[in-house]
Enzyme design. Structure first.
Site, PDB file in Angstrom:
ATOM      1  N   ALA A  15      17.091 -24.967 -19.796  1.00 41.16           N
ATOM      2  CA  ALA A  15      17.129 -25.668 -18.511  1.00 41.16           C
ATOM      3  C   ALA A  15      18.565 -26.005 -18.127  1.00 41.16           C
ATOM      4  O   ALA A  15      18.992 -25.770 -16.981  1.00 41.16           O
ATOM      5  CB  ALA A  15      16.286 -26.940 -18.585  1.00 41.16           C
ATOM      6  N   SER A  38      24.663 -31.952 -26.910  1.00 40.00           N
ATOM      7  CA  SER A  38      24.893 -32.372 -28.280  1.00 40.00           C
ATOM      8  C   SER A  38      24.540 -31.227 -29.220  1.00 40.00           C
ATOM      9  O   SER A  38      23.373 -30.850 -29.320  1.00 40.00           O
ATOM     10  CB  SER A  38      24.016 -33.578 -28.605  1.00 40.00           C
ATOM     11  OG  SER A  38      23.814 -33.630 -29.989  1.00 40.00           O
ATOM     12  N   VAL A  46      11.833 -22.777 -28.514  1.00 40.32           N
ATOM     13  CA  VAL A  46      10.601 -22.000 -28.397  1.00 40.32           C
ATOM     14  C   VAL A  46      10.468 -21.573 -26.941  1.00 40.32           C
ATOM     15  O   VAL A  46      11.162 -22.083 -26.072  1.00 40.32           O
ATOM     16  CB  VAL A  46       9.324 -22.772 -28.805  1.00 40.32           C
ATOM     17  CG1 VAL A  46       9.216 -22.886 -30.295  1.00 40.32           C
ATOM     18  CG2 VAL A  46       9.241 -24.114 -28.121  1.00 40.32           C
ATOM     19  N   LYS A  77       7.725  -7.268 -20.784  1.00 39.57           N
ATOM     20  CA  LYS A  77       6.405  -7.904 -20.720  1.00 39.57           C
ATOM     21  C   LYS A  77       5.739  -7.489 -19.413  1.00 39.57           C
ATOM     22  O   LYS A  77       6.309  -7.690 -18.344  1.00 39.57           O
ATOM     23  CB  LYS A  77       6.573  -9.425 -20.777  1.00 39.57           C
ATOM     24  CG  LYS A  77       5.274 -10.187 -20.554  1.00 39.57           C
ATOM     25  CD  LYS A  77       5.472 -11.700 -20.667  1.00 39.57           C
ATOM     26  CE  LYS A  77       4.209 -12.441 -20.276  1.00 39.57           C
ATOM     27  NZ  LYS A  77       4.393 -13.908 -20.232  1.00 39.57           N
ATOM     28  N   PRO A 101      -2.251  -8.341 -15.531  1.00 38.71           N
ATOM     29  CA  PRO A 101      -0.981  -7.627 -15.370  1.00 38.71           C
ATOM     30  C   PRO A 101      -0.140  -8.269 -14.268  1.00 38.71           C
ATOM     31  O   PRO A 101      -0.662  -8.987 -13.420  1.00 38.71           O
ATOM     32  CB  PRO A 101      -1.422  -6.229 -14.950  1.00 38.71           C
ATOM     33  CG  PRO A 101      -2.751  -6.409 -14.302  1.00 38.71           C
ATOM     34  CD  PRO A 101      -3.352  -7.680 -14.820  1.00 38.71           C
ATOM     35  N   LEU A 337      12.114 -29.631 -19.533  1.00 41.31           N
ATOM     36  CA  LEU A 337      11.123 -30.435 -20.255  1.00 41.31           C
ATOM     37  C   LEU A 337      11.234 -31.923 -19.941  1.00 41.31           C
ATOM     38  O   LEU A 337      10.267 -32.661 -20.096  1.00 41.31           O
ATOM     39  CB  LEU A 337      11.268 -30.200 -21.761  1.00 41.31           C
ATOM     40  CG  LEU A 337      11.021 -28.753 -22.222  1.00 41.31           C
ATOM     41  CD1 LEU A 337      11.310 -28.604 -23.720  1.00 41.31           C
ATOM     42  CD2 LEU A 337       9.583 -28.317 -21.920  1.00 41.31           C
TER      43      LEU A 337
HETATM   44  P1  FAD Z   1      15.708 -28.302 -24.800  1.00 35.29           P
HETATM   45  O1  FAD Z   1      15.736 -26.887 -25.195  1.00 35.29           O
HETATM   46  O2  FAD Z   1      15.073 -29.267 -25.750  1.00 35.29           O
HETATM   47  O3  FAD Z   1      17.212 -28.738 -24.559  1.00 35.29           O
HETATM   48  C1  FAD Z   1      17.589 -30.094 -24.501  1.00 35.29           C
HETATM   49  C2  FAD Z   1      19.100 -30.182 -24.549  1.00 35.29           C
HETATM   50  O4  FAD Z   1      19.476 -31.540 -24.346  1.00 35.29           O
HETATM   51  C3  FAD Z   1      19.708 -29.768 -25.889  1.00 35.29           C
HETATM   52  O5  FAD Z   1      20.904 -29.064 -25.669  1.00 35.29           O
HETATM   53  C4  FAD Z   1      20.031 -31.101 -26.551  1.00 35.29           C
HETATM   54  O6  FAD Z   1      21.086 -30.997 -27.472  1.00 35.29           O
HETATM   55  C5  FAD Z   1      20.427 -31.903 -25.319  1.00 35.29           C
HETATM   56  N1  FAD Z   1      20.360 -33.364 -25.526  1.00 35.29           N
HETATM   57  C6  FAD Z   1      19.268 -34.118 -25.732  1.00 35.29           C
HETATM   58  N2  FAD Z   1      19.624 -35.412 -25.889  1.00 35.29           N
HETATM   59  C7  FAD Z   1      20.988 -35.455 -25.779  1.00 35.29           C
HETATM   60  C8  FAD Z   1      21.955 -36.494 -25.858  1.00 35.29           C
HETATM   61  N3  FAD Z   1      21.626 -37.764 -26.109  1.00 35.29           N
HETATM   62  N4  FAD Z   1      23.259 -36.170 -25.709  1.00 35.29           N
HETATM   63  C9  FAD Z   1      23.632 -34.890 -25.456  1.00 35.29           C
HETATM   64  N5  FAD Z   1      22.753 -33.871 -25.368  1.00 35.29           N
HETATM   65  C10 FAD Z   1      21.455 -34.148 -25.533  1.00 35.29           C
HETATM   66  N6  FAD Z   1       8.611 -21.659 -21.454  1.00 35.29           N
HETATM   67  C11 FAD Z   1       8.501 -20.431 -20.961  1.00 35.29           C
HETATM   68  O7  FAD Z   1       9.063 -20.145 -19.897  1.00 35.29           O
HETATM   69  N7  FAD Z   1       7.763 -19.472 -21.609  1.00 35.29           N
HETATM   70  C12 FAD Z   1       7.105 -19.737 -22.762  1.00 35.29           C
HETATM   71  O8  FAD Z   1       6.486 -18.834 -23.326  1.00 35.29           O
HETATM   72  C13 FAD Z   1       7.182 -21.043 -23.287  1.00 35.29           C
HETATM   73  N8  FAD Z   1       6.552 -21.361 -24.441  1.00 35.29           N
HETATM   74  C14 FAD Z   1       6.644 -22.639 -24.915  1.00 35.29           C
HETATM   75  C15 FAD Z   1       5.930 -22.989 -26.060  1.00 35.29           C
HETATM   76  C16 FAD Z   1       5.959 -24.301 -26.531  1.00 35.29           C
HETATM   77  C17 FAD Z   1       5.155 -24.676 -27.726  1.00 35.29           C
HETATM   78  C18 FAD Z   1       6.762 -25.269 -25.863  1.00 35.29           C
HETATM   79  C19 FAD Z   1       6.829 -26.694 -26.341  1.00 35.29           C
HETATM   80  C20 FAD Z   1       7.495 -24.908 -24.743  1.00 35.29           C
HETATM   81  C21 FAD Z   1       7.430 -23.616 -24.252  1.00 35.29           C
HETATM   82  N9  FAD Z   1       8.110 -23.247 -23.098  1.00 35.29           N
HETATM   83  C22 FAD Z   1       7.980 -21.990 -22.597  1.00 35.29           C
HETATM   84  C23 FAD Z   1       8.976 -24.186 -22.394  1.00 35.29           C
HETATM   85  C24 FAD Z   1      10.435 -23.900 -22.746  1.00 35.29           C
HETATM   86  O9  FAD Z   1      10.614 -24.027 -24.141  1.00 35.29           O
HETATM   87  C25 FAD Z   1      11.347 -24.881 -22.021  1.00 35.29           C
HETATM   88  O10 FAD Z   1      10.991 -24.959 -20.670  1.00 35.29           O
HETATM   89  C26 FAD Z   1      12.775 -24.415 -22.095  1.00 35.29           C
HETATM   90  O11 FAD Z   1      13.165 -24.101 -23.396  1.00 35.29           O
HETATM   91  C27 FAD Z   1      13.697 -25.474 -21.547  1.00 35.29           C
HETATM   92  O12 FAD Z   1      13.864 -26.540 -22.451  1.00 35.29           O
HETATM   93  P2  FAD Z   1      14.919 -27.644 -22.067  1.00 35.29           P
HETATM   94  O13 FAD Z   1      16.231 -26.991 -21.835  1.00 35.29           O
HETATM   95  O14 FAD Z   1      14.355 -28.511 -21.005  1.00 35.29           O
HETATM   96  O15 FAD Z   1      14.977 -28.559 -23.382  1.00 35.29           O
END
Ligand code: FAD
Length: 510
Positions: A15, A38, A46, A77, A101, A337
């Site tokens: 994200a 961080s 994942v 895919k 599909p 997320l």
């Molecule tokens: P994260 O990857 O958790 O990144 C959070 C970031 O914030 C990290 O860099 C962390 O270090 C930083 N951070 C947190 N707190 C601090 C702090 N205090 N100070 C500094 N930095 C901080 N999506 C799909 O599109 N397809 C899929 O097939 C899919 N499968 C999934 C399966 C599962 C089981 C899950 C749980 C999710 C799935 N997703 C899928 C969703 C996908 O994983 C997320 O949408 C995507 O990875 C984005 O995550 P994110 O960047 O929001 O969070």
């Protein structure tokens, strides 16, 4: 007064990097974008399945497809195959399965073929996806959706990718830095609020206090800004979508030439489903389940049975299905997320990130108050979440499986009223584009058709047979689709061969 508006992105997962890169590319230097992450906390790592929208996003960012495939260990895919969703496998081993599909059903100026398929004999007609698109046959034959040398992000069939989640973030990070994003490694340790409740600054362990005009919370489930600092409530939808835990692992292929499926295999089990994703060097496999229906030990047993041995380590990932109805509050917007998560059945994680960042870019307040677009943004993103909930629920509520998880899913009390209303109408006509407002949707009417008719939903047109008189012309078109399917299956390379060719180009320096 700053010369340029400044955006601070907190979080360096998919994200964070996608948001930073997209905004840097969109504003081309007119706005400063800084990303704080961080390295100690790390990313969720994942999420291995994408949706076709990712192709235009990567193209917009200027990442070439070959580089992306090589660096993210990606494969193609072409959709999702659902095993055992309608019925559990019968004792003699017969199973129900259908493909969703990405390619839209074949359509001519003369109209849709769907009513003609619906009017055919239900016991002898081919499955919906096999009748309506050549992609069903191509994907089942493990063929790729394009040929080697075909242009970047283009090909005869619609497609997305499977990829290594950690590497995807790295590929986008490298491009974001090229696009001018300032990258800070450090921990957010606190948030200062102004008198009006907006964010005044972010305290860090390594960079002092950071200030910006707009703060984008991409801190994942920790939701450091939108949740912890601003206290914006989270709306759980556990009463509609029951799954709330996943066990995830990677399993190497037996042999380097094992064929790679070009669809996600989603196999239903007694209290959820397993994913099975063909990456370049391994399969990503996971078991998604409802903790209200089975415990972790039973889920581990289901995963073990699916894999066939226990020589792997699985990670457990709890999640709460739901979202924040207000994701833009004052000078803070949540993306990824931190804003919400709906289970991964249709790979909507990245899709929601793309939708949010596209809106932030277009609605960005170049001057004036930072929260001017908030109300509109919140309405649009909440509607998108609600529509995805409907689409996900559709997969569950049509099942005839007997286990408590599936019976609870078919209970009308757990089905959102807008979906129930559509299902009532679809008993007498197929889903239409006028059922949906495009700007609020991630899925089109034909995505609904693939699920409905894959799950043998009865749309009864028999009383209006006379409204569909072009039966002969329709039969000719169905035959053409069958012939094209055979031809395309001959013409397209095997999925494994295409992936090998793309990756071998890297070792040859091409
Ligand atoms: P994260 O990857 O958790 O990144 C959070 C970031 O914030 C990290 O860099 C962390 O270090 C930083 N951070 C947190 N707190 C601090 C702090 N205090 N100070 C500094 N930095 C901080 N999506 C799909 O599109 N397809 C899929 O097939 C899919 N499968 C999934 C399966 C599962 C089981 C899950 C749980 C999710 C799935 N997703 C899928 C969703 C996908 O994983 C997320 O949408 C995507 O990875 C984005 O995550 P994110 O960047 O929001 O969070």
């Amino acid at each position: 007064m700053r010369e340029k508006r400044e955006i601070l992105v907190v979080g360096g997962g998919t994200a964070g990097w996608l948001t930073a890169a997209y905004l840097a590319r969109f504003f081309e230097g007119r706005i400063t974008v800084t990303l704080l992450e961080s390295p100690d906390i790390g990313i969720i790592g994942v999420g291995e399945g994408a949706f076709p929208t990712i192709r235009s996003t990567l193209k917009f960012l200027g990442i070439d497809e070959t580089r992306f495939i090589r660096e993210a260990s990606a494969t193609f895919k072409q959709g999702i195959r659902f095993n055992d969703w309608l019925h559990a496998p019968s004792p003699d081993g017969t199973r129900h399965q259908y493909l969703h599909p990405f390619e839209a059903p074949f359509y001519t100026e003369g109209g849709s073929l769907v009513p003609y398929w619906l009017l055919q004999d239900a016991d002898s007609r081919p499955p919906f996806a096999a009748a309506m698109t050549i992609q069903n046959r191509v994907a089942e034959a493990r063929r790729a959706p394009k040929r080697p040398g075909e242009g970047d992000y283009a090909g005869p069939l619609n497609y997305a990718y499977h990829f290594d989640a950690a590497r995807l973030a790295q590929v986008i990070e490298a491009r974001a830095v090229e696009l001018g994003v300032r990258h800070l490694r450090g921990l957010l340790t606190g948030v200062d609020l102004a008198a009006d409740g907006s964010i005044a600054g972010i305290r860090t362990d390594a960079h002092g206090t950071l200030e910006a005009d707009l703060y984008i919370d991409c801190s994942g489930f920790r939701a450091e800004l939108i949740g912890k600092a601003l206290g914006v409530p989270f709306k759980s939808v556990k009463h509609q979508l029951f799954t709330d835990r996943a066990l995830a692992c990677k399993i190497p292929y037996d042999r380097p030439d094992t064929p790679i499926e070009s669809f996600t295999i989603a196999t239903a089990h007694e209290a959820g489903w397993t994913w099975d994703i063909g990456l370049e060097g391994a399969r990503g496999i996971g078991c998604v389940y409802s903790s209200a229906h089975i415990g972790d030990d039973r889920a581990a047993e289901i995963l073990r049975r699916y894999i066939g041995h226990d020589d792997y380590t699985a990670r457990i990932i709890p999640f709460e299905p739901g979202y924040r109805e207000r994701q833009w509050v004052g000078n803070c917007v949540a993306v990824g997320l931190s804003g919400g998560f709906l289970e991964p059945l249709e790979s909507t994680g990245v899709v929601l990130i793309e939708a949010a960042v596209g809106m932030i870019a277009e609605l960005f307040p170049h001057s004036g108050p930072a929260d001017a677009p908030a109300a509109r943004f919140n309405r649009l993103i909440a509607a998108r979440y609600e529509n995805i909930i409907n689409f996900l629920k559709l997969h569950y509520c049509l099942s005839r499986r007997p286990e408590p998880f599936w019976r609870d899913n078919a209970d009308p009390a757990s089905i959102p009223e807008p979906l129930q209303e559509l299902l009532r109408q679809w008993r007498h006509r197929p889903p239409s584009r006028f059922d949906f407002l495009l700007d609020l949707e991630s899925f089109a009417f034909f995505n609904y058709q693939y699920i409905l008719y894959g799950m043998e939903f009865p749309t009864d047109l028999s009383a209006s047979r006379g409204d569909f008189p072009n039966v002969e012309a329709a039969e000719k078109l169905f035959a053409r689709i069958r012939n094209f399917s055979e031809q395309a299956t001959q013409d397209l390379p095997s999925h494994r061969a295409l992936i090998r060719e793309i990756n071998q180009g890297a070792s040859r320096g091409a």
